[in-house]
Design an enzyme around this catalytic site. Structure first.
Site, PDB file in Angstrom:
ATOM      1  N   SER A   1      -6.645  -8.602  -7.829  1.00 49.86           N
ATOM      2  CA  SER A   1      -7.491  -7.600  -7.175  1.00 49.86           C
ATOM      3  C   SER A   1      -6.986  -6.165  -7.180  1.00 49.86           C
ATOM      4  CB  SER A   1      -7.763  -8.010  -5.729  1.00 49.86           C
ATOM      5  OG  SER A   1      -8.806  -8.937  -5.707  1.00 49.86           O
TER       6      SER A   1
ATOM      7  N   LYS B   1      -6.649  -0.048   1.687  1.00 49.41           N
ATOM      8  CA  LYS B   1      -7.706  -1.072   1.640  1.00 49.41           C
ATOM      9  C   LYS B   1      -7.986  -1.598   3.036  1.00 49.41           C
ATOM     10  CE  LYS B   1      -8.815  -5.353  -0.924  1.00 49.41           C
ATOM     11  NZ  LYS B   1      -8.290  -6.365  -1.892  1.00 49.41           N
TER      12      LYS B   1
ATOM     13  N   SER C   1     -10.974  -7.250  -5.942  1.00 50.85           N
ATOM     14  CA  SER C   1     -11.663  -6.887  -4.717  1.00 50.85           C
ATOM     15  C   SER C   1     -11.286  -5.509  -4.175  1.00 50.85           C
ATOM     16  CB  SER C   1     -11.359  -7.946  -3.653  1.00 50.85           C
ATOM     17  OG  SER C   1      -9.966  -7.977  -3.380  1.00 50.85           O
TER      18      SER C   1
HETATM   19  N1  GLN Z   1     -11.211 -12.260  -7.972  1.00 56.21           N
HETATM   20  C1  GLN Z   1     -10.297 -13.125  -7.282  1.00 56.21           C
HETATM   21  C2  GLN Z   1     -11.017 -13.832  -6.173  1.00 56.21           C
HETATM   22  O1  GLN Z   1     -12.154 -13.613  -6.006  1.00 56.21           O
HETATM   23  C3  GLN Z   1      -9.111 -12.348  -6.816  1.00 56.21           C
HETATM   24  C4  GLN Z   1      -9.244 -11.736  -5.497  1.00 56.21           C
HETATM   25  C5  GLN Z   1      -7.990 -11.059  -5.034  1.00 56.21           C
HETATM   26  O2  GLN Z   1      -7.024 -10.877  -5.778  1.00 56.21           O
HETATM   27  N2  GLN Z   1      -7.994 -10.718  -3.761  1.00 56.21           N
HETATM   28  O3  GLN Z   1     -10.464 -14.616  -5.472  1.00 56.21           O
END
Ligand code: GLN
Length: 487
Positions: A184, A85, A160
């Site tokens: 995420s 990532k 994400s």
């Molecule tokens: N969807 C969550 C957010 O927008 C989780 C994001 C993540 O785990 N990096 O913060």
């Protein structure tokens, strides 16, 4: 070698074939690069990869092939292509966090997790697309365009870490790294029909992971199968003097715990994760998985985690608060983009307002607000107190003799690209995943079936540092479901 379908091989089978010289690392890397070429505005346009250096990857493969005969022992991922990532620092490739503000930034050091992958022989194909600074649940908030879901390109891959999930689901790699602050890795794994693991907070070094919310951030692993994910985690986990939050305890060999029976195991079914409002067909897939767990010998016990409904408000106070502080370092001086203005203040303002996208700006504003004088006690301190209650819920369930929990990973299957126009609705999507980040417990999502052709993920949550139990259950369930996991 031509005509071999490498996508059918597990990471360990691929490694074994490379190690016994029936396949070259070059052929493995070439097959990943071929898949990537298709994903780039080409035939499928999935857009999961942001940065790569194919000639360097092939050169590394050649070096690996040459070394294989002369320098045993051969690593656990020898010649195996992987992706990382884009918020995890790599040498030689950009680390942009899916943001304009980091455009062109190449880290002078490498994340410990990436270094360990390389030391095990893995070959890094490139950096995957993501919601900007890991804020989002659909990979639509990337500054470099959305990633599409390989199972159905009209759908989001989740986020994400959607780029890593899509790359694995598309068969370009068997293993990819993602990051988790509130689901995420698990949520995109569920949406793309693959396995995603968030280890215990402290199990994997975060050295080189660009900080979003430090008390919630983790590095996690995607695999095509449970075994791929277990192998990836075994390689990257464990003590690291470069990260003071990384726990020194020994890492068990998760793959050796693979089992087909679960006799004596008590698996909790938390009522709060199966509300009336849960998509009926997602619920049916979960009940089928629970039936399989019973037939493997496990006892399924109804339990309660009463503070679960507070997880979203708590998460969306704590995560933005910590983000507003962590992201202060992107000021046009040290990293990537600089928009020259009339003096220093203008330079800061112009760089930050042009470099950050709307969701990141929203989080910084939210976070700054909840930390400001007068609001700190009302929001941030209260959220921390409720967070402790959420963690206590898990502690008391595990202390009552429950070995692990089984839940849906997400309330629905992947939604359509462009569908989540309301950010609040998008935030609610994290309801079953953010809890494990708040409590720090390990959790994994694996495919348990489909609804209208779209994958559904089942989540297994275990107690702190008990990834071994989580994997044992996942291995057994994956085997018991067999083809049903994708039907
Ligand atoms: N969807 C969550 C957010 O927008 C989780 C994001 C993540 O785990 N990096 O913060």
């Amino acid at each position: 070698m031509t005509g071999t379908d490498l996508t059918g091989l597990s990471a360990s089978a691929l490694r074994d074939r490379i190690a016994n010289r029936t396949l070259t690392a070059r052929a493995a890397v070439q097959s990943s690069l071929d898949a990537v070429k298709v994903s780039r505005g080409g035939a499928d346009g999935l857009n999961y990869l942001l940065w790569s250096d194919s000639s360097e990857a092939l050169a590394e493969a050649d070096r690996a092939d040459a070394a294989m005969d002369s320098q045993p022992p051969v690593g656990a991922l020898a010649g195996v292509p992987v992706m990382v990532k884009d918020n995890i620092a790599t040498l030689g490739l950009p680390t942009s966090c899916g943001s304009r503000i980091m455009e062109g930034y190449v880290s002078p050091f490498e994340a410990t997790a990436v270094r360990r992958l390389r030391e095990a022989g893995a070959i890094v194909i490139g950096k995957t697309n993501m919601d900007e600074f890991a804020m989002g649940s659909s990979t639509e908030y990337s500054a470099y365009g959305p990633t599409l879901n390989p199972v159905d390109p009209t759908r989001v891959p989740g986020g994400s870490s959607g780029g890593s999930a899509a790359a694995v689901a598309a068969g370009a790699v068997r293993i990819a790294l993602g990051s988790e602050t509130g689901g995420s890795v698990r949520q995109p794994a569920a949406y793309c029909g693959i396995t995603g693991v968030k280890p215990t907070y402290g199990r994997v070094s975060r050295y080189g992971l660009v900080a979003f919310a430090s008390s919630l951030d983790h590095i996690g692993v995607f695999g095509r199968t449970v075994d791929d994910a277990a192998l990836g985690l075994e390689v990257i986990a464990g003590a690291d003097p470069l990260d003071a939050t990384c726990d020194p305890r020994a890492v068990p060999l998760y793959r050796e715990g693979a089992t087909e029976r679960l006799d004596g195991m008590v698996i909790g079914r938390p009522a709060e994760y199966f509300p009336e409002s849960l998509n009926q067909r997602v619920a049916e897939r979960c009940e089928r998985a629970l039936d399989r767990l019973r037939s493997l010998g496990a006892e399924v016990r109804d339990v309660s985690l009463p503070h679960t409904p507070l997880a979203i408000p708590v998460y969306y106070i704590i995560a933005p608060a910590e983000a507003s502080s962590n992201l202060a370092r992107f000021d046009g001086v040290r990293y990537g983009l600089r928009v020259e203005g009339d003096g220093l203040r203008e330079m800061y303002e112009d760089t930050r307002s042009r470099g950050f996208g709307p969701e990141v700006i929203r989080r910084i504003l939210l976070g700054t607000y909840v930390l400001s004088a007068g609001y700190y006690d009302a929001y941030y301190r209260k959220a921390q107190a409720v967070r402790a209650l959420i963690a206590d819920d898990f502690r008391s369930v595990f202390e009552s003799g429950v070995h692990a929990l089984f839940t849906p990973t997400t309330p629905t299957p992947a939604f359509a690209v462009g569908e989540a126009a309301d950010v609040y609705e998008l935030y609610l999507n994290d309801i079953f995943t953010a809890t494990a980040n708040l409590a720090g417990v390990p959790a994994l999502s694996l495919p348990i079936g489909r609804v209208n052709g779209l994958p559904v993920g089942g989540q297994i949550i275990a107690s702190h540092f008990d990834e071994a139990t989580m994997f044992a259950i996942a291995y057994a369930l994956e085997t018991a479901l067999g083809e049903e996991a994708h039907r």
